[in-house]
Design an enzyme around this catalytic site. Structure first.
Site, PDB file in Angstrom:
ATOM      1  CG  ASP A 121      -7.254  -6.901   6.834  1.00 29.70           C
ATOM      2  OD1 ASP A 121      -6.589  -6.988   7.819  1.00 29.70           O
ATOM      3  OD2 ASP A 121      -7.691  -6.942   6.022  1.00 29.70           O
ATOM      4  NE  ARG A 132       0.153  -8.441   1.777  1.00 27.93           N
ATOM      5  CZ  ARG A 132      -0.644  -8.108   2.404  1.00 27.93           C
ATOM      6  NH1 ARG A 132      -2.122  -8.700   3.128  1.00 27.93           N
ATOM      7  NH2 ARG A 132      -0.363  -7.109   3.607  1.00 27.93           N
ATOM      8  CB  SER A 152      -0.573  -4.393   8.154  1.00 27.96           C
ATOM      9  OG  SER A 152      -1.366  -3.498   7.495  1.00 27.96           O
ATOM     10  CB  CYS A 207       1.138  -8.074  14.273  1.00 27.64           C
ATOM     11  SG  CYS A 207       2.363  -6.447  13.341  1.00 27.64           S
ATOM     12  CE1 TYR A 224       0.313  -5.574  -2.235  1.00 30.87           C
ATOM     13  CE2 TYR A 224      -1.408  -3.691  -0.796  1.00 30.87           C
ATOM     14  CZ  TYR A 224      -0.281  -4.954  -1.217  1.00 30.87           C
ATOM     15  OH  TYR A 224      -0.270  -5.790   0.541  1.00 30.87           O
ATOM     16  CE  LYS A 249      -5.799  -3.907   4.740  1.00 29.59           C
ATOM     17  NZ  LYS A 249      -6.032  -4.333   5.695  1.00 29.59           N
ATOM     18  NE  ARG A 261      -2.629  -1.074   3.676  1.00 33.49           N
ATOM     19  CZ  ARG A 261      -1.888  -0.536   4.956  1.00 33.49           C
ATOM     20  NH1 ARG A 261      -1.633   0.699   4.591  1.00 33.49           N
ATOM     21  NH2 ARG A 261      -1.151  -1.877   5.895  1.00 33.49           N
ATOM     22  CG  HIS A 307      -7.135  -3.029  10.545  1.00 32.61           C
ATOM     23  ND1 HIS A 307      -5.657  -3.031  10.277  1.00 32.61           N
ATOM     24  CD2 HIS A 307      -7.240  -4.458   8.956  1.00 32.61           C
ATOM     25  CE1 HIS A 307      -4.634  -3.372   9.813  1.00 32.61           C
ATOM     26  NE2 HIS A 307      -5.848  -4.357   9.202  1.00 32.61           N
TER      27      HIS A 307
HETATM   28  C1  OXD Z   1      -3.247  -4.683   5.276  1.00 26.55           C
HETATM   29  C2  OXD Z   1      -3.724  -5.779   5.160  1.00 26.55           C
HETATM   30  O1  OXD Z   1      -1.705  -4.350   4.933  1.00 26.55           O
HETATM   31  O2  OXD Z   1      -4.708  -6.500   5.292  1.00 26.55           O
HETATM   32  O3  OXD Z   1      -3.209  -4.824   6.915  1.00 26.55           O
HETATM   33  O4  OXD Z   1      -3.675  -6.275   3.262  1.00 26.55           O
HETATM   34 MN    MN Z   2      -5.017  -5.402   7.473  1.00 25.49          MN
END
Ligand code: OXD
Ligand code: MN
Length: 598
Positions: A283, A381, A254, A256, A203, A212, A75, A232
């Site tokens: 998410d 991903r 993100s 984690c 992306y 998002k 992002r 989130h």
């Molecule tokens: C992020 C995702 O970047 O979930 O948080 O892709």
């Molecule tokens: Mn996320």
């Protein structure tokens, strides 16, 4: 003017498509109906154009690989804007542009950007189609990759148009990959117009606009207006052997471990207790107060857009099973047998393969600076349907979602934050969440490892002034008869040599068990200046061997370090000026007092 046949008599929708087509000038307009038949045709087209590569149909049926441009792999927060009429409504947490300037600037990039291409119209529902929790969006895009991903991540097609009817509200989402030029890339949100424009990127986080952009930034704005929360957060259910399931929502920055936690497998040592974990989402969580006074949550998504590196049978065996079919991989390594690999995958590294940039790769290769060349990009991903997941919750399609007993905020901090602590009450919990800080990971553009304050793990996703967001959280707490209890966890505390003190992954269930015990008033806890921490004896450590005193170390509160932390919290709060709710300054002062006196 391009003409098209529309399957809907929604005049506003048809007019908008006409206007956007006049701007982007596609050769053709194609409606996505959500059928399997159409999906297969699109896959074939994308194979022919080279946008995707077919993976081994025996070993990975229905799976494809996509490679993005090397400068389009995460992002791009610095190119992401909230475009409100008043700058203060975007707040210091967002990049801001006036809607007039933003439309004008982006219009130049969109102009003629779809020439020679098809404009796909994707009607999608975030949340089960027809649920009062759900919201509808329509994404226009010139990327088949986006269409194929949206088919996994959202509920798409004719049912959605039916639900929308002739006049329903929808979020207008316009995307063009244009020429994928980072210098002509913009991700623009117009909350006051319920509109998103994204140009110049391919992306996922920038272009799967239901994720998002809509489900957090736009939905957050709508949620404040309508009295609900767009967060989130993962949502997971923990089932006891007697069949009772309690649900937890958890916010982590993100990359984690949110996805791993959402489908955690109970560790060996706890297996005789018979817990079972159900995954509702990994998410995003939309949460509303119901007439029973509880907070109820749905996951608006239908798929996972997970980080590949580090995913293996130990870290997340449910995910390894999930991604064996109907999955799109992005920027991973291609093996000679047309399967895929990434750093931290199961098994040995292959002898050779094609790396995420399409170059021949062998283990041990180094770049000019002597750094190891990775086979997969660190933020590579997979996009995969939740329905594939062995732990997928049976309540995923239920319109009402699930009741939330606890909310967990997690950070990645080598020091300071203990393994777990509980806030004293909702207001204090909002303070804990508002002051969360975490080390950057590969999911963000920036220096990996640097600590940044990331309230509620929402810093990149809050579509309006965060001071107003905190106020909204405080107000929500007042509206609940049974507010979830609020906890903070840190799986990443390290010793002086940088070794993690806590094994993480499935073992995190031990902490979740304590959290649920607290919610059900089954255990006492130790009061510290920052909140309640467990009595070490109350964390079930059966079958987990750690050094003597390690748990105590994980739960330790270093007062001096917290006093230092207060300074940086103050700096952070100050940027919101008078807009910051006074309750948060009160909590700040109370913490300062407690650190001095207890
Ligand atoms: C992020 C995702 O970047 O979930 O948080 O892709
Ligand atoms: Mn996320």
């Amino acid at each position: 003017m391009i003409s098209f046949e529309s399957p809907t008599n929604h005049k506003k929708l048809n007019d908008w498509i006409k206007q956007m087509a006049a701007l982007c000038q596609p050769d053709k307009i194609a409606w996505i109906d959500g059928s399997e038949h159409q999906k297969l045709i699109l896959e074939k087209e994308a194979l022919v154009s080279g946008e995707i590569i077919q993976l081994n149909p025996e070993k990975l049926p229905g799976c494809f690989l996509h490679r993005s441009r090397p400068d389009d792999v995460a992002r791009t927060e610095h190119l992401t804007f909230i475009c409100t009429r008043k700058k203060c409504d975007a707040g210091p947490n967002n990049n801001w542009m006036s809607p007039k300037n933003a439309y004008a600037k982006a219009r130049k990039y969109f102009k003629g950007a779809m020439q020679g291409r098809i404009m796909y119209v994707i009607p999608f529902s975030m949340g089960p189609v027809g649920s009062p929790f759900s919201k509808i969006g329509v994404e226009l895009t010139d990327s088949i990759y986006v269409v194929l991903n949206m088919l996994i991540m959202t509920r798409v097609g004719s049912d959605v148009l039916k639900q929308l009817g002739p006049e329903g509200e929808f979020t207008r989402c316009l995307h063009s990959k244009s020429d994928l030029d980072i210098n002509k890339r913009l991700i623009l949100h117009f909350p006051e117009d319920n509109t998103i424009w994204s140009v110049g990127s391919g992306y996922g986080g920038n272009v799967l606009l239901g994720k998002k952009c809509m489900s957090l930034r736009i939905a957050g704005y709508l949620g404040r207006k309508e009295g609900w929360l767009a967060e989130h957060m993962l949502i997971m259910g923990i089932e006891e052997p007697n069949g009772h399931i309690e649900y937890i929502a958890g916010a982590f920055p993100s990359a984690c471990g949110k996805t791993n936690m959402a489908m955690l497998i109970p560790p060996q040592g706890l297996q005789k207790k018979g817990y079972r974990v159900w995954t509702v989402g990994d998410d995003i969580s939309w949460m509303r107060i119901d007439s029973d006074g509880w907070l109820w949550a749905i996951n608006p998504e239908a798929g996972f857009f997970g980080v590949a590196p580090g995913t293996n049978s130990k870290s997340n065996s449910n995910m390894v099973k999930t991604i064996q079919k109907n999955t799109i991989y992005t920027n991973v390594l291609l093996k000679p047998d047309k399967t895929v690999w990434w750093e931290g995958a199961d098994g040995e590294a292959p002898q050779q393969g094609i790396d995420w940039q399409g170059r021949l790769w062998k283990p041990g290769m180094k770049d000019e600076q002597g750094n190891a060349i990775k086979g997969a990009h660190p933020n590579s991903r997979f996009t995969t349907p939740i329905a594939n997941c062995p732990s997928a919750s049976f309540r995923l399609e239920q319109h009402h979602g699930v009741p939330v007993s606890a909310i967990i905020f997690g950070a990645r901090r080598a020091h300071l934050a203990p393994l777990v602590y509980e806030s004293f009450n909702w207001q204090h919990g909002v303070f804990v969440a508002a002051t969360m800080a975490s080390e950057l990971t590969a999911a963000q553009v920036g220096k990996v490892g640097q600590v940044r304050r990331d309230p509620m793990a929402m810093l990149p996703f809050c579509g309006y002034n965060m001071a107003d967001y905190f106020r909204h959280w405080l107000r929500m707490g007042k509206g609940m008869m049974h507010p979830p209890r609020i906890f903070h966890v840190n799986w990443f505390r390290a010793d002086d040599k940088g070794n993690f003190l806590w094994p993480g992954y499935g073992e995190n269930l031990r902490v979740l068990e304590w959290i649920l015990d607290r919610c059900n008033n089954k255990v006492e806890a130790i009061k510290t200046p920052i909140g309640f921490v467990p009595n070490p004896l109350d964390v079930d450590m059966t079958g987990l061997s750690m050094q003597d005193g390690a748990l105590e170390k994980l739960l330790e509160i270093d007062r001096k370090a917290w006093v230092e932390e207060l300074k940086s919290i103050k700096e952070f709060f100050k940027q919101f000026g008078k807009a910051l709710p006074k309750e948060l300054w009160q909590e700040y002062e109370s913490l300062q007092e407690r650190l001095k006196s207890q």
